[in-house]
Design a protein around this motif. Sequence first.
Motif, PDB file in Angstrom:
ATOM      1  N   ASN A   1     -42.522 -68.999 -13.539  1.00 12.70           N
ATOM      2  CA  ASN A   1     -41.027 -68.751 -13.631  1.00 12.70           C
ATOM      3  C   ASN A   1     -39.993 -69.394 -13.925  1.00 12.70           C
ATOM      4  N   ILE A   2     -40.190 -70.410 -13.244  1.00 12.83           N
ATOM      5  CA  ILE A   2     -39.346 -71.636 -13.926  1.00 12.83           C
ATOM      6  C   ILE A   2     -39.502 -73.396 -14.211  1.00 12.83           C
ATOM      7  N   TYR A   3     -41.324 -73.342 -13.906  1.00  8.03           N
ATOM      8  CA  TYR A   3     -42.020 -74.080 -14.376  1.00  8.03           C
ATOM      9  C   TYR A   3     -43.423 -74.016 -15.666  1.00  8.03           C
TER      10      TYR A   3
ATOM     11  N   ILE B   1     -42.181 -63.783 -14.320  1.00 13.02           N
ATOM     12  CA  ILE B   1     -41.398 -62.460 -15.411  1.00 13.02           C
ATOM     13  C   ILE B   1     -42.439 -63.211 -17.342  1.00 13.02           C
ATOM     14  N   LYS B   2     -42.801 -63.368 -17.266  1.00 10.95           N
ATOM     15  CA  LYS B   2     -43.239 -63.240 -18.834  1.00 10.95           C
ATOM     16  C   LYS B   2     -44.358 -62.060 -19.294  1.00 10.95           C
ATOM     17  N   ASN B   3     -45.044 -61.586 -17.952  1.00 18.96           N
ATOM     18  CA  ASN B   3     -45.705 -60.930 -18.066  1.00 18.96           C
ATOM     19  C   ASN B   3     -45.074 -59.992 -18.208  1.00 18.96           C
ATOM     20  N   VAL B   4     -43.896 -58.949 -17.895  1.00 17.17           N
ATOM     21  CA  VAL B   4     -43.866 -57.866 -18.145  1.00 17.17           C
ATOM     22  C   VAL B   4     -42.292 -58.131 -19.224  1.00 17.17           C
TER      23      VAL B   4
ATOM     24  N   PRO C   1     -30.635 -76.972 -24.028  1.00 17.30           N
ATOM     25  CA  PRO C   1     -31.766 -76.529 -24.436  1.00 17.30           C
ATOM     26  C   PRO C   1     -32.660 -75.989 -23.948  1.00 17.30           C
ATOM     27  N   HIS C   2     -32.685 -75.954 -22.252  1.00 13.37           N
ATOM     28  CA  HIS C   2     -34.019 -75.633 -21.963  1.00 13.37           C
ATOM     29  C   HIS C   2     -33.368 -74.261 -20.833  1.00 13.37           C
ATOM     30  N   PHE C   3     -34.551 -73.029 -21.601  1.00 13.55           N
ATOM     31  CA  PHE C   3     -33.983 -71.959 -20.767  1.00 13.55           C
ATOM     32  C   PHE C   3     -34.647 -71.042 -19.793  1.00 13.55           C
ATOM     33  N   LEU C   4     -36.163 -71.641 -19.969  1.00 15.32           N
ATOM     34  CA  LEU C   4     -37.371 -70.593 -18.813  1.00 15.32           C
ATOM     35  C   LEU C   4     -36.636 -71.548 -17.214  1.00 15.32           C
ATOM     36  N   PRO C   5     -36.028 -72.429 -16.562  1.00 12.54           N
ATOM     37  CA  PRO C   5     -35.872 -72.139 -15.412  1.00 12.54           C
ATOM     38  C   PRO C   5     -34.488 -71.533 -15.037  1.00 12.54           C
ATOM     39  N   TYR C   6     -34.293 -70.772 -16.051  1.00 16.77           N
ATOM     40  CA  TYR C   6     -32.984 -69.742 -15.651  1.00 16.77           C
ATOM     41  C   TYR C   6     -33.039 -68.871 -14.201  1.00 16.77           C
TER      42      TYR C   6
ATOM     43  N   ALA D   1     -36.381 -68.548 -24.235  1.00 14.11           N
ATOM     44  CA  ALA D   1     -37.730 -69.347 -23.547  1.00 14.11           C
ATOM     45  C   ALA D   1     -38.608 -69.583 -23.968  1.00 14.11           C
ATOM     46  N   HIS D   2     -39.440 -67.497 -23.770  1.00 14.53           N
ATOM     47  CA  HIS D   2     -40.605 -67.433 -24.166  1.00 14.53           C
ATOM     48  C   HIS D   2     -40.256 -67.431 -25.811  1.00 14.53           C
ATOM     49  N   SER D   3     -39.491 -67.104 -26.201  1.00 12.28           N
ATOM     50  CA  SER D   3     -39.638 -66.734 -28.456  1.00 12.28           C
ATOM     51  C   SER D   3     -39.992 -68.253 -29.179  1.00 12.28           C
TER      52      SER D   3
END
Length: 516
Positions: A444-446, A370-373, A420-425, A129-131
């Motif tokens: 975390n999900i939005y 979670i992206k912070n860590v 194709p939308h992984f961020l809200p996993y 998601a974050h890449s």
Amino acid sequence: MLLLYAACNFYCITRLSVTGDESNYYKYGINILKNEPQKKLANGVPVYNSQMPIVAINALTRAIPQLFNPALKHNSQQTLTDVTIGRIFSVISALLLACYVLVWSTKLYGRRGGFFSLTLYMLCPNILAHSQMVGTDVYSFLVCTATCYYAWQFNRSRQMKYLLLVSLALGIGQISKQSLLLLYPVVIGFLMLQVYQDKLLLREKIWILFRQTFIIAIISLLVINTGFLFNNTGKTLKEYHFISSKFKNLQQQFSFANAVPMPLPEPYVLGFDYVSFNAETPPGIDGLSSYGSGTFLGQAFTGQRIWYYYSICFLYKLPIPFLIIFFAAIAAYWINRKRSLFMHNEIFLLLPVAFIFVSFSLFNTMYLGIKNVLFLLPLLFIFCGSLVSNLLYYLKPKLFISITCTLLIWEGLSVASYFPHFLPYTNEFIYNKKDAFKIFGDANIYFQEGWILAKEYLDKHPDIQFEPQEPVHGKVMVSLEKYFDYWHDGKMKWLTNLHLEPVSHFDSQYLIFDVP
């Protein structure tokens, strides 16, 4: 595998909306390319805080055409397209990181271990998601892993080239993400461990440690200053106008050094000041806060410290099979500890994770998901490669293959269900995904990136009304941002006051209610 991973990412970046954060990062990247690295204020509020020079890489897709056509002008829609194309460099960084994961794990645990670690990396929904976004996160994943890898190589070989690579990686980390400042005490700890192991006189150990630290400091300063284009380097402490209470207090405490020129560029220093200001400012104040007032475990953010925040993120945001594999890897490693060389190998994977995770859990008050860590996860994927050799020491190969394949297939199906939308996993601990908002009502999900897909869903369901600001009857879809009123505008208060349970959802980010 790398080609499949690249194809997946390149497709996904075309399906995601451009977020407000991405636009800010992209604009700052353009500023860097235009020789304007300053961190500015607008009505006393930071315009850029955590944006770093590394994002200039993403802006190259716009800069290169502009180089050949200086009169090129883009409207807002074309700029959004530029941002989408700029995501390509984030994906390339993720692919380079995959190579580091494969190479390091292979050197530690053999080809099977390397393949296992690479598979875990590629199946991580949060990394995926974050890449796929313009920002500093994916670069922090890469730089953190590279720093620890070269520190491990230096410990093994004592070759100067690896110390120089460690220094370079640390410097790049400082123009990539501010939290990578925490890597300095980690690396110094590695160097102290190394000289401790050497059979030398104490004064020789001290001299070696001083020399190595000096090299790191000089190269880091050079990289930081280069990244920020030497903007106002040498400015004295008394010349700074800080806006956060923390930095104002530091300025007073170190007033004896007011006339000493600082060897750091002004925007680098002000970036920390502005982030501190944001941390001191309660979330959800429009025009002042840097992030909205989401919720966590059903409670609104109020700026308090939540020491268990990241532990809960890991519990629900990481695939369950990976959690099983990770704890199995720890148990298997402990059982086989007599055969291991922890102080020479695994300490370079686990010490950074432990130190940084505890630091964030105890001292951070800005909860952005979670992206912070996430930059710690590649190190865990590499460590999990040890499970292969440790389990094969006790289990028959067929049994081991059956167990690991079952777990990896489970994880693959779990993650693929979000394509194709992984961020809200979220994993299967949240069985009904329409209830995910009861755990996470935040980034975390939005993150605003799912609007294109949500709009397509609305087009297929014309009976659903999207965020009506006056009371209506029938089906209503509302984003988490409006449902939790991140910015206290009260536009959907009429709906939340009904205290209805959602009847459905779209990607956990948009709740659907049936209003009687």
